[in-house]
Design a protein around this motif. Structure first.
Motif, PDB file in Angstrom:
ATOM      1  N   ASP A 165      52.550  23.663 -27.780  1.00 49.01           N
ATOM      2  CA  ASP A 165      54.010  23.703 -27.839  1.00 49.01           C
ATOM      3  C   ASP A 165      54.596  22.355 -28.255  1.00 49.01           C
ATOM      4  OD1 ASP A 165      54.961  26.209 -27.519  1.00 49.01           O
ATOM      5  OD2 ASP A 165      55.518  26.024 -25.418  1.00 49.01           O
ATOM      6  N   PHE A 203      57.041  22.057 -31.563  1.00 47.38           N
ATOM      7  CA  PHE A 203      58.437  21.646 -31.464  1.00 47.38           C
ATOM      8  C   PHE A 203      58.662  20.254 -32.049  1.00 47.38           C
ATOM      9  CE2 PHE A 203      58.708  25.203 -28.503  1.00 47.38           C
ATOM     10  CZ  PHE A 203      59.913  25.763 -28.919  1.00 47.38           C
ATOM     11  N   THR A 204      57.637  19.430 -32.068  1.00 44.78           N
ATOM     12  CA  THR A 204      57.746  18.165 -32.799  1.00 44.78           C
ATOM     13  C   THR A 204      57.865  18.432 -34.291  1.00 44.78           C
ATOM     14  OG1 THR A 204      56.429  17.013 -31.111  1.00 44.78           O
ATOM     15  CG2 THR A 204      56.670  15.927 -33.229  1.00 44.78           C
ATOM     16  N   PHE A 253      59.020  21.177 -35.601  1.00 47.91           N
ATOM     17  CA  PHE A 253      60.330  21.807 -35.788  1.00 47.91           C
ATOM     18  C   PHE A 253      61.417  20.747 -35.970  1.00 47.91           C
ATOM     19  CE2 PHE A 253      64.047  23.968 -33.557  1.00 47.91           C
ATOM     20  CZ  PHE A 253      64.469  24.624 -34.702  1.00 47.91           C
ATOM     21  N   ALA A 258      53.497  29.326 -34.350  1.00 39.25           N
ATOM     22  CA  ALA A 258      53.976  29.183 -32.979  1.00 39.25           C
ATOM     23  C   ALA A 258      53.915  30.493 -32.206  1.00 39.25           C
ATOM     24  CB  ALA A 258      55.407  28.635 -32.979  1.00 39.25           C
ATOM     25  N   SER A 286      57.769  31.049 -26.688  1.00 38.23           N
ATOM     26  CA  SER A 286      58.805  30.049 -26.957  1.00 38.23           C
ATOM     27  C   SER A 286      59.114  29.956 -28.444  1.00 38.23           C
ATOM     28  CB  SER A 286      58.379  28.675 -26.427  1.00 38.23           C
ATOM     29  OG  SER A 286      57.105  28.309 -26.927  1.00 38.23           O
ATOM     30  N   ILE A 311      63.074  29.574 -31.792  1.00 44.62           N
ATOM     31  CA  ILE A 311      63.330  29.046 -33.130  1.00 44.62           C
ATOM     32  C   ILE A 311      64.088  30.078 -33.957  1.00 44.62           C
ATOM     33  CG2 ILE A 311      62.218  28.093 -35.217  1.00 44.62           C
ATOM     34  CD1 ILE A 311      59.864  27.278 -33.546  1.00 44.62           C
ATOM     35  N   CYS A 329      69.108  25.931 -30.472  1.00 43.03           N
ATOM     36  CA  CYS A 329      67.790  26.516 -30.192  1.00 43.03           C
ATOM     37  C   CYS A 329      67.202  25.929 -28.906  1.00 43.03           C
ATOM     38  CB  CYS A 329      66.842  26.269 -31.360  1.00 43.03           C
ATOM     39  SG  CYS A 329      67.253  27.155 -32.879  1.00 43.03           S
ATOM     40  N   PHE A 330      67.329  24.624 -28.743  1.00 42.02           N
ATOM     41  CA  PHE A 330      66.791  23.993 -27.539  1.00 42.02           C
ATOM     42  C   PHE A 330      67.589  24.367 -26.297  1.00 42.02           C
ATOM     43  CE2 PHE A 330      64.451  21.146 -30.425  1.00 42.02           C
ATOM     44  CZ  PHE A 330      63.242  21.093 -29.757  1.00 42.02           C
ATOM     45  N   LEU A 341      66.390  27.640 -25.292  1.00 33.62           N
ATOM     46  CA  LEU A 341      65.062  27.480 -24.702  1.00 33.62           C
ATOM     47  C   LEU A 341      65.162  26.950 -23.272  1.00 33.62           C
ATOM     48  CD1 LEU A 341      61.992  27.534 -24.938  1.00 33.62           C
ATOM     49  CD2 LEU A 341      62.088  25.290 -26.045  1.00 33.62           C
ATOM     50  N   GLU A 393      57.458  20.963 -23.555  1.00 33.30           N
ATOM     51  CA  GLU A 393      58.001  21.301 -24.867  1.00 33.30           C
ATOM     52  C   GLU A 393      59.325  20.607 -25.170  1.00 33.30           C
ATOM     53  OE1 GLU A 393      57.967  25.483 -24.536  1.00 33.30           O
ATOM     54  OE2 GLU A 393      59.463  25.576 -22.941  1.00 33.30           O
ATOM     55  N   LEU A 397      62.307  16.640 -28.090  1.00 30.01           N
ATOM     56  CA  LEU A 397      63.764  16.560 -28.132  1.00 30.01           C
ATOM     57  C   LEU A 397      64.269  15.275 -27.499  1.00 30.01           C
ATOM     58  CD1 LEU A 397      66.603  17.809 -28.569  1.00 30.01           C
ATOM     59  CD2 LEU A 397      66.348  18.851 -26.290  1.00 30.01           C
TER      60      LEU A 397
END
Length: 333
Positions: free
Chosen positions: A134, A138-139, A141, A161, A167, A171, A285-286, A289, A307, A311
């Motif tokens: 994850d 997400f990095t 992303f 993913a 998760s 996205i 999106c975050f 999440l 995850e 961010l």
């Protein structure tokens, strides 16, 4: 040439920090680490802890494959997997921070922060292979959004993913709505949006199909009792209780995960305000999440917060004033 000279030391340093991360989590888990290893066998044999784990095939498949190919114990393969994925996550953070900031010292700082934040969510619960993949997804992303990669890059990212964890579906808002708000994709907005929506639908069908075809039985971890037998677990009341209880003791180490979760909301808002056109939808999106973790996750299992490390790293990079927009990077090369 300067970037190439600095890459190898950065990679080695990431490996050292990844080993320290593994050692810390093994110390925190103690004998329970073996239960996490056995959970990998459970997913591959159709006997996962929970039904929702059955479709999370990417991480367990990699560990199992490495164990078979190199003729090593599953425990050893899993430890190597953790070190390699964390090393890759840290090094990827270094690379995209270098692109966004253009300075080695900033990139090193972001890389260090990546591991510091990961250390903050080390707990004494189970750790699963999908938690570490994850971080990579997400990095990637964030990096794709920041550098405005072509739309099909995100479609491929989602495909990878979704093999790892549900998760990936957070996205989905980006895949569906970005063509309408991102000027770069305006000429093919309906085609891209429909492609994203179709891919999300296929992802849902894939996960449900895999669960029903491969699942033999839920076995549940020994400490939790009977299996749930459900595709979703509504635990938001327990999570609110966990958050508020831990906030009552601000000087306890247990408060860190609660603060981590709350801070992620503020960082998502800050990043969106810094560049609404580029980061607004990504931040949404975050936020979804984070809300999904509150409703469906178990906050006491701090691994689920891994995850959000990318961010928070991005937010710190922007707050430092080192962030440069892609067009600025291009003009300075």
């Amino acid at each position: 040439m300067a970037v190439r000279r600095i890459d190898l030391p950065a990679l080695v340093f990431c490996g050292i920090l990844a080993l320290a991360f593994l050692r810390l989590w093994r110390f925190a888990l103690g004998a329970e680490f073996m239960a996490s290893v056995q959970a990998i066998d459970g997913v591959m044999s159709g006997q996962p802890h929970w039904i929702i784990y059955q479709s999370r095939l990417a991480g367990p498949s990699i560990v199992k494959f490495a164990s078979s190919v190199f003729s090593i114990r599953l425990e050893t393969a899993y430890q190597a997997y953790i070190v390699l994925t964390m090393t890759a996550g840290g090094f990827l953070t270094f690379k995209f921070s270098k692109v966004l900031a253009g300075r080695d010292e900033v990139a090193f700082g972001a890389m260090l922060l990546f591991f510091v934040l990961a250390f903050c969510v080390v707990g004494n619960d189970f750790i699963y292979p999908w938690d570490f993949l994850d971080i990579l997804f997400f990095t990637l992303f964030i990096f794709f959004v920041a550098t405005e990669k072509p739309y099909w890059w995100f479609l491929l990212l989602f495909c990878g993913a979704v093999l790892n964890r549900e998760s990936a579906f957070f996205i989905a808002p980006w895949l569906v709505f970005q063509p309408f708000v991102g000027s770069r994709y305006a000429t093919a907005k309906w085609r891209n949006a429909l492609s994203g929506l179709a891919l999300v639908s296929v992802g849902v069908a894939f996960i449900l199909t895999v669960r029903y075809m491969l699942l033999i039985e839920e076995v549940a971890p020994p400490v939790t009792g009977q299996p749930y037998g459900r595709h979703f677990q509504w635990v938001y009341r327990d999570n609110w209780h966990t958050i508020f209880t831990r906030l009552k003791y601000p000087f306890s180490a247990n408060v860190v995960p609660a603060l981590f979760w709350i801070a992620s909301y503020f960082v998502a808002a800050f990043v969106a305000l810094r560049d609404p056109r580029k980061f607004g939808l990504m931040s949404l999106c975050f936020v979804t999440l984070l809300s999904g973790v509150l409703v469906f996750g178990v906050m006491m299992e701090t691994r689920i917060l891994l995850e959000f490390v990318p961010l928070l790293t991005l937010g710190s990079l922007i707050a430092s004033g080192a962030y440069r927009k892609p067009e600025q990077v291009g003009t300075q090369r």
